[in-house]
Design a protein around this motif. Structure first.
Motif, PDB file in Angstrom:
ATOM      1  N   GLN A 111       0.831  -1.205   0.000  1.00  0.00           N
ATOM      2  CA  GLN A 111       0.000   0.000   0.000  1.00  0.00           C
ATOM      3  C   GLN A 111       0.868   1.259   0.000  1.00  0.00           C
ATOM      4  O   GLN A 111       0.587   2.221  -0.705  1.00  0.00           O
ATOM      5  CB  GLN A 111      -0.888   0.007   1.250  1.00  0.00           C
ATOM      6  CG  GLN A 111      -2.111  -0.857   1.088  1.00  0.00           C
ATOM      7  CD  GLN A 111      -3.004  -0.790   2.315  1.00  0.00           C
ATOM      8  OE1 GLN A 111      -2.567  -0.467   3.404  1.00  0.00           O
ATOM      9  NE2 GLN A 111      -4.258  -1.105   2.130  1.00  0.00           N
ATOM     10  N   PHE A 112       1.975   1.196   0.790  1.00  0.00           N
ATOM     11  CA  PHE A 112       2.870   2.346   0.882  1.00  0.00           C
ATOM     12  C   PHE A 112       3.479   2.655  -0.486  1.00  0.00           C
ATOM     13  O   PHE A 112       3.485   3.802  -0.929  1.00  0.00           O
ATOM     14  CB  PHE A 112       3.956   2.062   1.921  1.00  0.00           C
ATOM     15  CG  PHE A 112       5.003   3.137   1.986  1.00  0.00           C
ATOM     16  CD1 PHE A 112       4.727   4.331   2.649  1.00  0.00           C
ATOM     17  CD2 PHE A 112       6.238   2.975   1.379  1.00  0.00           C
ATOM     18  CE1 PHE A 112       5.682   5.336   2.695  1.00  0.00           C
ATOM     19  CE2 PHE A 112       7.186   3.970   1.427  1.00  0.00           C
ATOM     20  CZ  PHE A 112       6.921   5.159   2.087  1.00  0.00           C
ATOM     21  N   TYR A 113       3.967   1.592  -1.163  1.00  0.00           N
ATOM     22  CA  TYR A 113       4.603   1.810  -2.458  1.00  0.00           C
ATOM     23  C   TYR A 113       3.603   2.352  -3.471  1.00  0.00           C
ATOM     24  O   TYR A 113       3.931   3.206  -4.285  1.00  0.00           O
ATOM     25  CB  TYR A 113       5.241   0.519  -2.972  1.00  0.00           C
ATOM     26  CG  TYR A 113       6.551   0.228  -2.278  1.00  0.00           C
ATOM     27  CD1 TYR A 113       7.603   1.138  -2.363  1.00  0.00           C
ATOM     28  CD2 TYR A 113       6.728  -0.912  -1.520  1.00  0.00           C
ATOM     29  CE1 TYR A 113       8.797   0.902  -1.711  1.00  0.00           C
ATOM     30  CE2 TYR A 113       7.921  -1.155  -0.859  1.00  0.00           C
ATOM     31  CZ  TYR A 113       8.957  -0.245  -0.962  1.00  0.00           C
ATOM     32  OH  TYR A 113      10.138  -0.467  -0.308  1.00  0.00           O
ATOM     33  N   ARG A 114       2.367   1.853  -3.367  1.00  0.00           N
ATOM     34  CA  ARG A 114       1.339   2.309  -4.306  1.00  0.00           C
ATOM     35  C   ARG A 114       1.127   3.823  -4.146  1.00  0.00           C
ATOM     36  O   ARG A 114       1.061   4.562  -5.112  1.00  0.00           O
ATOM     37  CB  ARG A 114       0.036   1.545  -4.031  1.00  0.00           C
ATOM     38  CG  ARG A 114      -0.817   1.396  -5.269  1.00  0.00           C
ATOM     39  CD  ARG A 114      -2.081   0.656  -4.962  1.00  0.00           C
ATOM     40  NE  ARG A 114      -1.866  -0.761  -4.705  1.00  0.00           N
ATOM     41  CZ  ARG A 114      -2.792  -1.558  -4.194  1.00  0.00           C
ATOM     42  NH1 ARG A 114      -3.967  -1.084  -3.868  1.00  0.00           N
ATOM     43  NH2 ARG A 114      -2.548  -2.841  -4.009  1.00  0.00           N
ATOM     44  N   ILE A 115       1.042   4.273  -2.890  1.00  0.00           N
ATOM     45  CA  ILE A 115       0.830   5.694  -2.627  1.00  0.00           C
ATOM     46  C   ILE A 115       2.075   6.493  -3.008  1.00  0.00           C
ATOM     47  O   ILE A 115       1.991   7.544  -3.642  1.00  0.00           O
ATOM     48  CB  ILE A 115       0.457   5.924  -1.135  1.00  0.00           C
ATOM     49  CG1 ILE A 115      -0.898   5.278  -0.848  1.00  0.00           C
ATOM     50  CG2 ILE A 115       0.415   7.401  -0.797  1.00  0.00           C
ATOM     51  CD1 ILE A 115      -1.218   5.124   0.622  1.00  0.00           C
ATOM     52  N   ALA A 116       3.261   5.936  -2.645  1.00  0.00           N
ATOM     53  CA  ALA A 116       4.521   6.643  -2.918  1.00  0.00           C
ATOM     54  C   ALA A 116       4.689   6.879  -4.419  1.00  0.00           C
ATOM     55  O   ALA A 116       5.037   7.984  -4.847  1.00  0.00           O
ATOM     56  CB  ALA A 116       5.687   5.839  -2.361  1.00  0.00           C
ATOM     57  N   TRP A 117       4.405   5.840  -5.235  1.00  0.00           N
ATOM     58  CA  TRP A 117       4.566   5.996  -6.686  1.00  0.00           C
ATOM     59  C   TRP A 117       3.582   6.995  -7.263  1.00  0.00           C
ATOM     60  O   TRP A 117       3.882   7.684  -8.244  1.00  0.00           O
ATOM     61  CB  TRP A 117       4.427   4.645  -7.404  1.00  0.00           C
ATOM     62  CG  TRP A 117       5.699   3.863  -7.337  1.00  0.00           C
ATOM     63  CD1 TRP A 117       5.907   2.728  -6.633  1.00  0.00           C
ATOM     64  CD2 TRP A 117       6.938   4.185  -7.962  1.00  0.00           C
ATOM     65  NE1 TRP A 117       7.203   2.313  -6.761  1.00  0.00           N
ATOM     66  CE2 TRP A 117       7.869   3.190  -7.584  1.00  0.00           C
ATOM     67  CE3 TRP A 117       7.370   5.210  -8.802  1.00  0.00           C
ATOM     68  CZ2 TRP A 117       9.183   3.195  -8.019  1.00  0.00           C
ATOM     69  CZ3 TRP A 117       8.684   5.219  -9.227  1.00  0.00           C
ATOM     70  CH2 TRP A 117       9.581   4.217  -8.845  1.00  0.00           C
ATOM     71  N   ARG A 118       2.424   7.119  -6.635  1.00  0.00           N
ATOM     72  CA  ARG A 118       1.448   8.106  -7.110  1.00  0.00           C
ATOM     73  C   ARG A 118       1.955   9.525  -6.879  1.00  0.00           C
ATOM     74  O   ARG A 118       1.595  10.445  -7.588  1.00  0.00           O
ATOM     75  CB  ARG A 118       0.131   7.910  -6.349  1.00  0.00           C
ATOM     76  CG  ARG A 118      -0.821   7.008  -7.089  1.00  0.00           C
ATOM     77  CD  ARG A 118      -2.155   7.025  -6.430  1.00  0.00           C
ATOM     78  NE  ARG A 118      -2.818   5.757  -6.649  1.00  0.00           N
ATOM     79  CZ  ARG A 118      -3.808   5.302  -5.939  1.00  0.00           C
ATOM     80  NH1 ARG A 118      -4.259   6.003  -4.937  1.00  0.00           N
ATOM     81  NH2 ARG A 118      -4.363   4.148  -6.213  1.00  0.00           N
ATOM     82  N   LEU A 119       2.787   9.679  -5.829  1.00  0.00           N
ATOM     83  CA  LEU A 119       3.274  11.022  -5.477  1.00  0.00           C
ATOM     84  C   LEU A 119       4.524  11.419  -6.267  1.00  0.00           C
ATOM     85  O   LEU A 119       4.953  12.567  -6.207  1.00  0.00           O
ATOM     86  CB  LEU A 119       3.568  11.084  -3.971  1.00  0.00           C
ATOM     87  CG  LEU A 119       2.342  10.970  -3.054  1.00  0.00           C
ATOM     88  CD1 LEU A 119       2.768  10.894  -1.606  1.00  0.00           C
ATOM     89  CD2 LEU A 119       1.389  12.146  -3.256  1.00  0.00           C
ATOM     90  N   VAL A 120       5.114  10.463  -6.989  1.00  0.00           N
ATOM     91  CA  VAL A 120       6.367  10.740  -7.701  1.00  0.00           C
ATOM     92  C   VAL A 120       6.247  11.906  -8.691  1.00  0.00           C
ATOM     93  O   VAL A 120       7.067  12.836  -8.652  1.00  0.00           O
ATOM     94  CB  VAL A 120       6.906   9.461  -8.384  1.00  0.00           C
ATOM     95  CG1 VAL A 120       7.969   9.783  -9.418  1.00  0.00           C
ATOM     96  CG2 VAL A 120       7.480   8.535  -7.324  1.00  0.00           C
ATOM     97  N   PRO A 121       5.238  11.953  -9.581  1.00  0.00           N
ATOM     98  CA  PRO A 121       5.155  13.091 -10.529  1.00  0.00           C
ATOM     99  C   PRO A 121       5.057  14.432  -9.807  1.00  0.00           C
ATOM    100  O   PRO A 121       5.721  15.394 -10.195  1.00  0.00           O
ATOM    101  CB  PRO A 121       3.875  12.806 -11.324  1.00  0.00           C
ATOM    102  CG  PRO A 121       3.568  11.379 -11.092  1.00  0.00           C
ATOM    103  CD  PRO A 121       4.158  10.994  -9.805  1.00  0.00           C
TER     104      PRO A 121
END
Lengths: 200, 109
Positions: free
Chosen positions: B54-64
Motif C-alpha cells: 500500500q505504501f509503495y502504491r501511494i509513494a509511486w502516485r506522489l512521484v510526478p
C-alpha cells in the motif's frame, strides 16, 4: 497426507476466490456445508440452522482475505461458525427472544432417573433423549450467551479449555472462569428442578 | 435434592447423549444456491494489500508531484540567486537573537 492435499486444495481455492473467481466459493460450500451445519445444529434451534449456516458462509467469504492458510481452512471455518452461533444468542438475549419453556413432571422424573443412573440405559430411546434435550434447552436458555457457549463447548462437547478459547477467540482464563460459573449455575438450575419435583 | 458437582459429572454422559440428539441439518442444493446468490450479490471487495504494498502504491502516485515540486524549487533558486551562506550572515547581522535560537535548534550551520 490426504489432509495435507485437502488443505493445499483449500488454500488454492481461496486464492482463486481472492483473485476474483467468486464461483469457486461453491466448491467450499459443497465441501464444508455439512460440517458447518453439524456445528450450528448443536448450538442454535433447529429452525434457525439454515439461516445461521448461511450467515457463517457469508462471514467466511467476507473474511477470506484474513485467512492465512497455516492452521487449515476447516478449523478457521469452525471458529467462524462458533462465533456466529454466539452472536446469534447474544442478539436473541438482547432482544429478549429466548423461549423460557416450562417443564413438566416427566422432565423432573427424567432428571431423577438420570441422577439415580436409570436414565442412562433409557437414553437410546428417542423419547427419553428428547426429554433430556428439553431439560438442557430449559437450563441453557437461563444462562447468559457467554456461559451458554462455554458450557456447550467444554461440558457437553468435551472440547479442552484451550480449544474452546481458540474457537471463541477468548483467552483460556476467560473460558475457565466462565466454564466454572456456567457449571455452578447449571447445577443450581437442575437442583431447583429436582427440588420442585420432590415438593409435588 | 441438591445436585453436587459429582452428580453433574455422573450425568454428563446422559446429558451429552441428549444434547447430541436431534434431526440432521436440513441443508440441501436449494440452500447452497441461495448462499451463492447472496455471495454473488455482495459488492466486489478490494483485497486489502499488505502495508508495504500500500505504501509503495501511494509513494509511486506522489512521484510526478514530487518531480514537479523539485523542478519549481530548482528554477526558483536559480532565478532568485539564493545563497545560503549569504542569507545566514545576513540573519546574524540583522537578527542575532533569532540566529542564536536557530543554531540552538540545530537549524543552519
Amino acid at each position: 497426507m490426504r489432509e495435507n492435499e485437502d488443505a493445499k486444495g483449500d488454500v488454492e481455492i481461496v486464492g482463486r476466490i481472492l483473485d476474483g473467481e467468486t464461483d469457486a466459493f461453491a466448491s467450499l460450500l459443497s465441501k464444508y456445508g455439512g460440517y458447518v451445519a453439524g456445528i450450528v445444529k448443536r448450538h442454535v434451534p433447529y429452525e434457525e440452522i439454515e439461516d445461521t449456516a448461511h450467515e457463517v458462509f457469508v462471514r467466511a467469504y467476507e473474511s477470506l482475505p484474513t485467512f492465512k492458510g497455516t492452521g487449515g481452512f476447516q478449523p478457521w471455518l469452525a471458529s467462524i461458525a462458533v462465533r456466529t452461533c454466539f452472536d446469534y444468542w447474544r442478539a436473541r438475549y438482547r432482544s429478549k427472544e429466548v423461549p423460557l419453556s416450562a417443564l413438566t413432571e416427566r422432565h423432573q422424573e427424567w432428571l431423577e432417573n438420570a441422577l439415580s443412573g436409570e436414565a442412562v440405559g433409557m437414553c437410546s430411546e428417542t423419547e427419553s433423549r428428547r426429554e433430556g434435550k428439553e431439560i438442557l434447552d430449559w437450563a441453557l436458555n437461563r444462562l447468559p450467551a457467554e456461559e451458554r457457549m462455554v458450557l456447550e463447548l467444554v461440558y457437553l462437547q468435551e472440547y479442552s479449555v484451550k480449544e474452546a478459547a481458540a474457537l471463541l477467540g477468548w483467552t483460556a482464563a476467560n473460558v475457565k472462569v466462565r466454564s466454572f460459573r456456567a457449571r455452578r449455575k447449571l447445577r443450581a438450575l437442575l437442583s431447583r428442578l429436582s427440588e420442585r419435583g420432590e415438593r409435588q | 435434592m441438591k445436585i453436587t458437582e459429582e452428580d453433574l459429572k455422573r450425568i454428563r454422559k446422559t446429558l451429552r447423549d441428549a444434547y447430541g440428539s436431534g434431526d440432521a441439518a436440513p441443508l440441501g442444493g436449494a440452500w447452497r444456491a441461495e448462499v451463492m446468490d447472496h455471495i454473488r450479490g455482495l459488492p466486489s471487495r478490494e483485497i486489502p494489500a499488505a502495508f508495504g504494498e500500500q505504501f509503495y502504491r501511494i509513494a509511486w502516485r506522489l512521484v510526478p508531484a514530487a518531480c514537479i515540486l523539485i523542478l519549481i524549487l530548482g528554477i526558483t533558486l536559480f532565478t532568485t540567486e539564493f545563497f545560503p551562506e549569504y542569507e545566514l550572515a545576513k540573519q546574524f547581522i540583522e537578527h542575532p537573537t533569532a540566529y542564536t535560537v536557530a543554531r540552538l535548534l540545530g537549524v543552519g550551520v
